[in-house]
Design a protein around this motif. Structure first.
Motif, short mmCIF file in Angstrom:
data_model
loop_
_atom_site.label_atom_id
_atom_site.label_comp_id
_atom_site.label_asym_id
_atom_site.label_seq_id
_atom_site.Cartn_x
_atom_site.Cartn_y
_atom_site.Cartn_z
N ASP A 42 0.79 -1.23 0.00
CA ASP A 42 0.00 0.00 0.00
C ASP A 42 0.83 1.28 0.00
N ASP A 43 0.21 2.33 -0.54
CA ASP A 43 0.57 3.73 -0.32
C ASP A 43 1.57 4.32 -1.31
N GLY A 196 5.50 -6.18 11.65
CA GLY A 196 6.49 -6.71 12.59
C GLY A 196 6.45 -8.20 12.81
N GLN A 197 5.50 -8.93 12.18
CA GLN A 197 5.45 -10.37 12.38
C GLN A 197 6.66 -11.06 11.74
N SER A 198 6.97 -12.22 12.25
CA SER A 198 8.15 -12.96 11.79
C SER A 198 7.89 -13.66 10.47
N PHE A 220 0.87 -5.37 3.01
CA PHE A 220 2.13 -4.79 3.46
C PHE A 220 2.12 -3.28 3.24
N HIS A 221 2.88 -2.59 4.08
CA HIS A 221 3.18 -1.18 3.86
C HIS A 221 4.70 -1.08 3.64
N GLY A 222 5.43 -0.72 4.69
CA GLY A 222 6.88 -0.69 4.54
C GLY A 222 7.47 -2.08 4.43
N HIS A 227 8.02 3.11 6.43
CA HIS A 227 6.64 3.31 6.86
C HIS A 227 6.52 2.89 8.31
N GLY A 228 5.53 3.46 9.01
CA GLY A 228 5.31 3.09 10.41
C GLY A 228 4.86 1.65 10.57
N LEU A 229 4.20 1.11 9.54
CA LEU A 229 3.82 -0.30 9.51
C LEU A 229 4.82 -1.01 8.62
N ASN A 230 5.51 -1.99 9.16
CA ASN A 230 6.68 -2.51 8.46
C ASN A 230 6.83 -4.02 8.59
#
Length: 274
Positions: A42-43, A196-198, A220-222, A227-230
């Protein structure tokens, strides 16, 4: 053959046929594979082109990149987006301004100009269609999917996508879940937002989809920052390697292709039987 053995033989044949029919029904929507996996990003941020796209291309997998029409990364790196589309990736619609409902909790990041709660339905629809014009100018395509910014679907209680159903093959939401083709709501396709999940977690989700013959959509974002969500680069790479190693069992395709297959399957199942 005794009557009892004849009956047992008939029952066994019936059960075997039913088993094959059930397996065909669950795998046919996914190109006769165990499940379908869609990788969405996204984004329209730099790491899409710097990290995610090269990672996908390195293993020959295709994904969907949901672009915000007003993103400076779209304007600044337009030739790279065009090449991504030419390589088979989908450029999806993530609206023109990425409006989110600022009236909801935890939405302090929403600005007055991009507050969906202050939009009219007409404005929201018009901006999404304007983004489609932009995307078509980039990739020359008319079939694509939409992703709700922040997962927000309503304006004053009205589902604005209802006016956009004919503009898209489907729309991705943010509710986590695995669904069969029959269960998929093409106006709100489930997805797992990753932050942040593995790598093990990502692969385990794929294994669950394989076992249940369902659709799995990653959001996914980052990728490796940006991105703050990564998602960590190593975790993302682990997922892609698993998908590549099991591509004979897993259909990995852009959302537009999977949604079109789901739509065709649902319409086929809905036909009256003569």
């Amino acid at each position: 053959m005794t009557p009892a053995l004849r009956l047992l033989s008939c029952v066994s044949a019936f059960l075997l046929a039913a088993s094959f029919a059930s397996h065909a029904q669950t795998t046919r929507p996914w190109n006769n594979k165990q499940c379908a996996v869609v990788l969405t990003y996204d984004d329209a941020i730099d790491v899409d082109l710097d990290n995610a796209l090269p990672a996908l291309d390195s293993v020959g997998l295709r994904g969907t990149f949901y672009l915000i029409g007003s993103s400076p990364v779209v304007a600044r790196r337009l030739p790279e987006w065009r090449r991504a589309a030419q390589s088979g990736h989908e450029l999806g619609n993530h609206a023109l301004m990425h409006p989110c409902d600022g009236s909801l909790p935890g939405r302090s990041f929403v600005t007055p100009d991009t507050d969906l709660s202050k939009y009219t339905v007409t404005r929201a629809v018009s901006e999404v269609r304007a983004a489609n014009v932009l995307l078509s100018a980039i990739d020359g395509k008319t079939d694509r999917t939409f992703a709700y910014p922040c997962g927000d679907r309503q304006i004053g209680g009205t589902y604005f996508y209802e006016q956009l159903r004919q503009d898209f093959v489907g729309a991705r939401g943010v509710t986590a879940g695995l669904q069969t083709a029959a269960q998929v709501d093409l106006a709100n396709i489930d997805s797992y937002m990753i932050n942040g999940q593995s790598g093990d977690y990502l692969v385990d989700l794929v294994k669950k989809a394989q076992q249940s013959h369902t659709l799995l959509v990653f959001l996914f974002h980052g990728v490796g920052g940006g991105h703050g969500l990564n998602v960590d680069l190593k975790a993302h790479r682990q997922l892609l390697r698993y998908l590549k190693a099991h591509e004979q069992d897993i259909w990995v395709a852009p959302m537009v292709e999977v949604a079109a297959k789901v739509k065709a399957t649902q319409q086929g199942n809905a036909k009256p039987r003569g």
